[in-house]
Each structure stands twice: as C-alpha cells, then as structure tokens.
Design a protein around this motif. Structure first.
Motif, PDB file in Angstrom:
ATOM      1  N   ALA A 260      -7.630  -3.000   6.065  1.00 28.93           N
ATOM      2  CA  ALA A 260      -7.194  -4.107   5.096  1.00 28.93           C
ATOM      3  C   ALA A 260      -5.881  -4.784   4.972  1.00 28.93           C
ATOM      4  O   ALA A 260      -5.878  -6.050   4.944  1.00 28.93           O
ATOM      5  CB  ALA A 260      -7.904  -3.812   3.652  1.00 28.93           C
ATOM      6  N   ALA A 261      -4.935  -3.980   4.573  1.00 27.71           N
ATOM      7  CA  ALA A 261      -3.471  -4.680   4.763  1.00 27.71           C
ATOM      8  C   ALA A 261      -3.164  -5.017   6.024  1.00 27.71           C
ATOM      9  O   ALA A 261      -2.540  -6.013   6.130  1.00 27.71           O
ATOM     10  CB  ALA A 261      -2.532  -3.545   4.280  1.00 27.71           C
TER      11      ALA A 261
ATOM     12  N   GLN B 239       9.145 -11.488   6.048  1.00 31.37           N
ATOM     13  CA  GLN B 239      10.612 -11.555   6.159  1.00 31.37           C
ATOM     14  C   GLN B 239      11.129 -10.383   6.873  1.00 31.37           C
ATOM     15  O   GLN B 239      11.949 -10.474   7.809  1.00 31.37           O
ATOM     16  CB  GLN B 239      11.149 -11.455   4.884  1.00 31.37           C
ATOM     17  CG  GLN B 239      10.872 -13.010   3.956  1.00 31.37           C
ATOM     18  CD  GLN B 239      11.389 -12.688   2.536  1.00 31.37           C
ATOM     19  OE1 GLN B 239      11.627 -11.513   2.182  1.00 31.37           O
ATOM     20  NE2 GLN B 239      11.189 -13.724   2.054  1.00 31.37           N
ATOM     21  N   LEU B 240      10.488  -9.158   6.898  1.00 34.58           N
ATOM     22  CA  LEU B 240      10.694  -8.234   7.697  1.00 34.58           C
ATOM     23  C   LEU B 240      10.553  -8.248   9.061  1.00 34.58           C
ATOM     24  O   LEU B 240      11.150  -8.039   9.991  1.00 34.58           O
ATOM     25  CB  LEU B 240      10.149  -6.878   7.201  1.00 34.58           C
ATOM     26  CG  LEU B 240      10.607  -6.459   5.789  1.00 34.58           C
ATOM     27  CD1 LEU B 240       9.842  -5.401   5.197  1.00 34.58           C
ATOM     28  CD2 LEU B 240      11.956  -5.888   5.939  1.00 34.58           C
ATOM     29  N   LEU B 241       9.168  -9.047   9.468  1.00 30.82           N
ATOM     30  CA  LEU B 241       8.836  -9.258  10.906  1.00 30.82           C
ATOM     31  C   LEU B 241       9.803 -10.040  11.581  1.00 30.82           C
ATOM     32  O   LEU B 241      10.372  -9.972  12.716  1.00 30.82           O
ATOM     33  CB  LEU B 241       7.418  -9.792  11.036  1.00 30.82           C
ATOM     34  CG  LEU B 241       6.574  -8.632  10.543  1.00 30.82           C
ATOM     35  CD1 LEU B 241       4.873  -9.358  10.743  1.00 30.82           C
ATOM     36  CD2 LEU B 241       6.215  -7.658  11.330  1.00 30.82           C
TER      37      LEU B 241
ATOM     38  N   PRO C 219       6.161  -4.987  -0.689  1.00 35.48           N
ATOM     39  CA  PRO C 219       5.280  -4.971  -1.650  1.00 35.48           C
ATOM     40  C   PRO C 219       4.338  -6.116  -1.685  1.00 35.48           C
ATOM     41  O   PRO C 219       3.211  -6.141  -2.281  1.00 35.48           O
ATOM     42  CB  PRO C 219       6.247  -5.352  -3.017  1.00 35.48           C
ATOM     43  CG  PRO C 219       7.451  -5.885  -2.312  1.00 35.48           C
ATOM     44  CD  PRO C 219       7.405  -5.224  -1.015  1.00 35.48           C
ATOM     45  N   ASP C 220       4.567  -7.179  -0.741  1.00 37.98           N
ATOM     46  CA  ASP C 220       3.720  -8.124  -0.530  1.00 37.98           C
ATOM     47  C   ASP C 220       3.832  -8.997   0.686  1.00 37.98           C
ATOM     48  O   ASP C 220       4.770  -8.465   1.439  1.00 37.98           O
ATOM     49  CB  ASP C 220       3.900  -9.162  -1.649  1.00 37.98           C
ATOM     50  CG  ASP C 220       5.324  -9.570  -1.770  1.00 37.98           C
ATOM     51  OD1 ASP C 220       5.842  -9.906  -0.631  1.00 37.98           O
ATOM     52  OD2 ASP C 220       5.955  -9.620  -2.953  1.00 37.98           O
TER      53      ASP C 220
ATOM     54  N   ILE D  74       0.659  -1.336  -0.069  1.00 39.56           N
ATOM     55  CA  ILE D  74       0.001  -0.121  -0.055  1.00 39.56           C
ATOM     56  C   ILE D  74       0.797   1.331  -0.027  1.00 39.56           C
ATOM     57  O   ILE D  74       0.215   2.531  -0.055  1.00 39.56           O
ATOM     58  CB  ILE D  74      -1.049   0.077   1.260  1.00 39.56           C
ATOM     59  CG1 ILE D  74      -0.273   0.051   2.551  1.00 39.56           C
ATOM     60  CG2 ILE D  74      -2.087  -1.253   0.931  1.00 39.56           C
ATOM     61  CD1 ILE D  74      -1.243   0.205   3.586  1.00 39.56           C
ATOM     62  N   ASP D  75       2.154   1.213   0.009  1.00 34.08           N
ATOM     63  CA  ASP D  75       2.811   2.368  -0.152  1.00 34.08           C
ATOM     64  C   ASP D  75       4.258   1.925  -0.804  1.00 34.08           C
ATOM     65  O   ASP D  75       4.408   0.903  -1.525  1.00 34.08           O
ATOM     66  CB  ASP D  75       3.120   3.268   0.999  1.00 34.08           C
ATOM     67  CG  ASP D  75       3.922   2.449   2.104  1.00 34.08           C
ATOM     68  OD1 ASP D  75       4.601   1.202   1.908  1.00 34.08           O
ATOM     69  OD2 ASP D  75       4.097   3.155   3.326  1.00 34.08           O
TER      70      ASP D  75
END
Length: 232
Positions: free
Chosen positions: A63-64, A30-32, A23-24, A18-19
C-alpha cells in the motif's frame, strides 16, 4: 559515492509512513530526487518488520509502495521487500505468511544491535528450510560480533549468510569502531553486497562527502558489481 551510478539500492527506508524512515510521500520524493544525484533510480524498498514496533505486512508495504508510485517520476523503478528482524515473531510468521524477497530467493534480515537472538542458529536454519537465501544487513554494526579473529562472522558465513555493508559505515557516521570493522570485513573479503540503509536526507548528504583511498575503492568495486548482478 560516485561508484554507484546504475546501482539498485536494495536496503532503504524510503516508503512513506510505515517505519522509522520517511514520514510522508513528500519526504520520500525528496529522497528519491537526492538519490538521482548519485545516478541511482532503481530501488527495492525494505521497511522494517519488527514485532510491535513496526508490525508491517505485505499488505501495508505494498500500500505504501502504491502511494509512492502514484506520486513519483515514471522513470524511477520501484519494488518492495522488507528488512526482517530475526526474532520469535518472525518464526511465528513463517508458517502463515509469505515473506517478501528482494530478488529471487534472497531475503534481507537483521538482528538487534544489543545482542544476537538466543536461538539464532534455529532461526537461520528454519528460514533456509523455507527456501530463503539470507542477506544479513549491516553485519559491521553488531558490536557483540566484533573480535580480532572474526570468529562469529566466519560462523555466520559458514551457515550460508551473505553480508550487506552499509555505505555510511565507510565513514565515522556510526562511530569509529563500526568504520574499522567495515574495512576489516572488506579486507578479509567477507562482504558480499552494499546498500544505503538510508532513512533520511542527512544520510544521503553524508554519502556525498565520503572520501575513499584508491585501495578502498578497488575493494568496493567487485562488491558493487555483485550487488548490481542481483537485479541483472
């Protein structure tokens, strides 16, 4: 940055799609997971709300968030707010839309890196009249505010703005000038909070390699504690 274990990261761009951040969902996970290596498992996600570039609303943001929560480990704590660009578009939203807050009445705002809005004082005043306590994201990155006497920063503080430092500004990631200003603001006790502003894996990998002097660590400790207290 092993100082941040148990910390809530309240400025990041991890929500999927959403920004200009993740991207997905796969990338978000992976970031978490990478954040977990720092001992960070609590997040307030703050996607950009920026006119036509990132025209997010509470609906798109939630929603995201729901999409991410359905896929993540249950021990991770998530909520969502936003990083609001202070511009005319935001002024127009104020009467029709309830802005998302990171905690209590605290709202995260930013400015363009090119110049401050002409009506900055009006925007700050109107937001505060609506009950928002403003945390200005990455003040060290606004080159147009840089000066030896910190006069523009002092004016913003006097207007009731709190300052949130980006962790990567402690390195040369954004440039030596930004790093120098980050430490100058720290030395002058103008920084209130700290957070990652992580957009991608590269940012978190660079955090692992930041080397701080003992004096710098001591300056950061109360800011990290104050950041934790936002969510106590």
């Amino acid at each position: 940055m092993d100082l941040i274990e148990g910390f809530t990261d309240f400025h990041n761009h991890i929500l999927p799609g959403i920004d200009d951040g993740s991207p997905d969902v796969e990338t978000s996970l992976q970031l978490l997971k990478k954040f977990g290596e720092f001992g960070v498992t609590s997040f307030v996600h703050t996607p950009h709300v920026m006119n036509d570039y990132h025209p997010n609303t509470p609906e798109t943001i939630h929603a995201a968030l729901a999409e991410l929560q359905s896929a993540q480990h249950p021990d991770i704590k998530n909520s969502a707010a936003a990083e609001y660009m202070m511009d005319q578009s935001l002024m127009e939203k104020l009467d029709d839309e309830e802005l998302l807050k990171i905690s209590g009445n605290f709202s995260l705002v930013e400015m363009s890196f090119l110049q401050a809005p002409i009506n900055l004082k009006e925007i700050i005043f109107k937001l505060q009249n609506k009950g928002h306590v403003l945390i200005l994201a990455h003040p060290e990155r606004y080159g147009f505010n840089h000066s030896a006497d910190l006069k523009k920063y002092t004016d913003l503080k006097n207007r009731g703005c709190y300052f949130q430092l980006n962790m990567l500004s402690l390195s040369e990631h954004y440039g030596k000038g930004i790093q120098k200003m980050a430490f100058k603001l720290l030395e002058n006790q103008m920084i209130d909070y700290i957070s990652s502003d992580a957009h991608r894996m590269e940012h978190l990998e660079k955090l692992q390699h930041i080397k701080l002097k003992s004096k710098e660590i001591e300056m950061l400790k109360p800011i990290i504690e104050k950041s934790k207290e936002l969510f106590a």
